[in-house]
Design a protein around this motif. Structure first.
Motif, PDB file in Angstrom:
ATOM      1  N   PRO A 206      -3.340   9.411  10.621  1.00  0.00           N
ATOM      2  CA  PRO A 206      -3.864  10.459   9.730  1.00  0.00           C
ATOM      3  C   PRO A 206      -4.726  11.451  10.506  1.00  0.00           C
ATOM      4  O   PRO A 206      -5.396  11.083  11.470  1.00  0.00           O
ATOM      5  N   LEU A 207      -4.691  12.709  10.079  1.00  0.00           N
ATOM      6  CA  LEU A 207      -5.491  13.743  10.734  1.00  0.00           C
ATOM      7  C   LEU A 207      -6.362  14.453   9.711  1.00  0.00           C
ATOM      8  O   LEU A 207      -5.919  14.758   8.607  1.00  0.00           O
ATOM      9  N   CYS A 208      -7.615  14.734  10.100  1.00  0.00           N
ATOM     10  CA  CYS A 208      -8.521  15.468   9.216  1.00  0.00           C
ATOM     11  C   CYS A 208      -8.012  16.892   9.040  1.00  0.00           C
ATOM     12  O   CYS A 208      -8.250  17.526   8.020  1.00  0.00           O
ATOM     13  N   ASP A 209      -7.305  17.380  10.056  1.00  0.00           N
ATOM     14  CA  ASP A 209      -6.740  18.726  10.048  1.00  0.00           C
ATOM     15  C   ASP A 209      -5.604  18.716  11.072  1.00  0.00           C
ATOM     16  O   ASP A 209      -5.743  18.073  12.118  1.00  0.00           O
ATOM     17  N   PRO A 210      -4.476  19.407  10.787  1.00  0.00           N
ATOM     18  CA  PRO A 210      -3.376  19.376  11.764  1.00  0.00           C
ATOM     19  C   PRO A 210      -3.828  19.852  13.148  1.00  0.00           C
ATOM     20  O   PRO A 210      -3.266  19.460  14.164  1.00  0.00           O
ATOM     21  N   GLY A 211      -4.852  20.685  13.188  1.00  0.00           N
ATOM     22  CA  GLY A 211      -5.321  21.205  14.469  1.00  0.00           C
ATOM     23  C   GLY A 211      -6.526  20.464  15.027  1.00  0.00           C
ATOM     24  O   GLY A 211      -7.203  20.977  15.923  1.00  0.00           O
ATOM     25  N   CYS A 212      -6.791  19.270  14.501  1.00  0.00           N
ATOM     26  CA  CYS A 212      -7.972  18.536  14.966  1.00  0.00           C
ATOM     27  C   CYS A 212      -7.946  18.382  16.489  1.00  0.00           C
ATOM     28  O   CYS A 212      -6.954  17.962  17.067  1.00  0.00           O
ATOM     29  N   LYS A 213      -9.066  18.726  17.129  1.00  0.00           N
ATOM     30  CA  LYS A 213      -9.125  18.684  18.595  1.00  0.00           C
ATOM     31  C   LYS A 213      -9.543  17.307  19.102  1.00  0.00           C
ATOM     32  O   LYS A 213      -9.522  17.058  20.310  1.00  0.00           O
ATOM     33  N   GLY A 214      -9.981  16.431  18.215  1.00  0.00           N
ATOM     34  CA  GLY A 214     -10.324  15.074  18.618  1.00  0.00           C
ATOM     35  C   GLY A 214     -11.625  14.992  19.383  1.00  0.00           C
ATOM     36  O   GLY A 214     -12.415  15.933  19.409  1.00  0.00           O
ATOM     37  N   LEU A 215     -11.821  13.837  19.992  1.00  0.00           N
ATOM     38  CA  LEU A 215     -13.046  13.601  20.756  1.00  0.00           C
ATOM     39  C   LEU A 215     -12.754  13.779  22.241  1.00  0.00           C
ATOM     40  O   LEU A 215     -11.657  13.484  22.716  1.00  0.00           O
ATOM     41  N   CYS A 216     -13.760  14.235  22.989  1.00  0.00           N
ATOM     42  CA  CYS A 216     -13.599  14.346  24.438  1.00  0.00           C
ATOM     43  C   CYS A 216     -13.428  12.945  25.011  1.00  0.00           C
ATOM     44  O   CYS A 216     -14.237  12.055  24.743  1.00  0.00           O
ATOM     45  N   PRO A 217     -12.363  12.709  25.769  1.00  0.00           N
ATOM     46  CA  PRO A 217     -12.146  11.369  26.329  1.00  0.00           C
ATOM     47  C   PRO A 217     -13.216  10.985  27.346  1.00  0.00           C
ATOM     48  O   PRO A 217     -13.386   9.810  27.660  1.00  0.00           O
ATOM     49  N   LYS A 218     -13.946  11.979  27.847  1.00  0.00           N
ATOM     50  CA  LYS A 218     -14.951  11.665  28.859  1.00  0.00           C
ATOM     51  C   LYS A 218     -16.317  11.371  28.246  1.00  0.00           C
ATOM     52  O   LYS A 218     -16.939  10.360  28.538  1.00  0.00           O
ATOM     53  N   CYS A 219     -16.790  12.279  27.358  1.00  0.00           N
ATOM     54  CA  CYS A 219     -18.156  12.108  26.847  1.00  0.00           C
ATOM     55  C   CYS A 219     -18.192  11.713  25.377  1.00  0.00           C
ATOM     56  O   CYS A 219     -19.249  11.370  24.854  1.00  0.00           O
ATOM     57  N   GLY A 220     -17.040  11.784  24.700  1.00  0.00           N
ATOM     58  CA  GLY A 220     -16.997  11.351  23.312  1.00  0.00           C
ATOM     59  C   GLY A 220     -17.435  12.398  22.297  1.00  0.00           C
ATOM     60  O   GLY A 220     -17.480  12.113  21.105  1.00  0.00           O
ATOM     61  N   GLN A 221     -17.765  13.605  22.748  1.00  0.00           N
ATOM     62  CA  GLN A 221     -18.188  14.639  21.786  1.00  0.00           C
ATOM     63  C   GLN A 221     -17.012  15.055  20.892  1.00  0.00           C
ATOM     64  O   GLN A 221     -15.868  15.110  21.335  1.00  0.00           O
TER      65      GLN A 221
END
Ligand SMILES: [Zn+2]
Ligand SMILES: [Zn+2]
Length: 184
Positions: free
Chosen positions: A140-155
């Motif tokens: 599931p996606l909050c929005d089709p364009g969700c950018k997700g979390l940074c794999p490095k810092c988690g932001q």
């Protein structure tokens, strides 16, 4: 699960023109969600409509499952409301008369069937749960364009860039990302 025993239908007793059923018992969905520790919150009571039509070889099931749930976005974990409305069709083959139909105890077979003293019982709660689980989107996606979390810092990158070095990746994918951004 005791809930299941409340939603049994004796398939051989159905009228030839078939019959409609409605399952809207919260426990049918809330119990397995709890049991399987699923990250899924029910908003209101889901429901399943089902028509069972006897045929010479078995029973035709046609129904729909509807539910409002809140699940975490698969990219950024934000709480995401989802409206589930899925139609389904299934077919249950008549059990072989020669086969070992257990005579005494209630015992569970395939296709959510139970056998009790020669009666063939369909567990509507199991059907309702299975169809609900199948209708849940795997990612599931909050929005089709969700950018997700940074794999490095988690932001959460939807809130803005984090300053970590970006891997631009495949330039063709970057182009697609650009197109998606223009749409939204
Ligand atoms: Zn998201
Ligand atoms: Zn970062």
């Amino acid at each position: 699960m005791d809930t299941h025993k409340k939603h049994l239908v004796a398939l051989r007793d159905l009228p030839p023109q078939g019959k409609d059923f409605l399952v809207c018992d919260l426990a049918v969905w809330s119990e397995p969600i709890k049991e399987f520790h699923m990250d899924c919150r029910l908003e209101g009571i889901p429901e399943m409509e089902l028509n069972i039509l006897p045929s010479t070889e078995g029973w035709l099931l046609r129904g729909a499952v509807r539910a409002s749930v809140v699940v975490p976005c698969s990219r950024c974990a934000k709480e995401t409301p989802l409206a589930i409305a899925e139609a389904f069709e299934d077919y249950i083959q008549m059990p072989d008369e020669e086969g070992a139909l257990p005579e005494d105890a209630l015992s569970e077979g395939d296709d959510h069937l139970l056998f009790d003293h020669g009666a063939v019982l369909l567990d509507l709660a199991a059907v309702a749960w299975e169809q609900f689980a199948l209708a849940l989107p795997p990612t599931p996606l909050c929005d089709p364009g969700c950018k997700g979390l940074c794999p490095k810092c988690g932001q959460d990158l939807n809130a803005g860039p984090c300053g970590c070095a970006r891997d631009e990746g495949d330039p063709r994918l970057a182009k697609l990302r650009g197109l998606k951004l223009k749409k939204s």
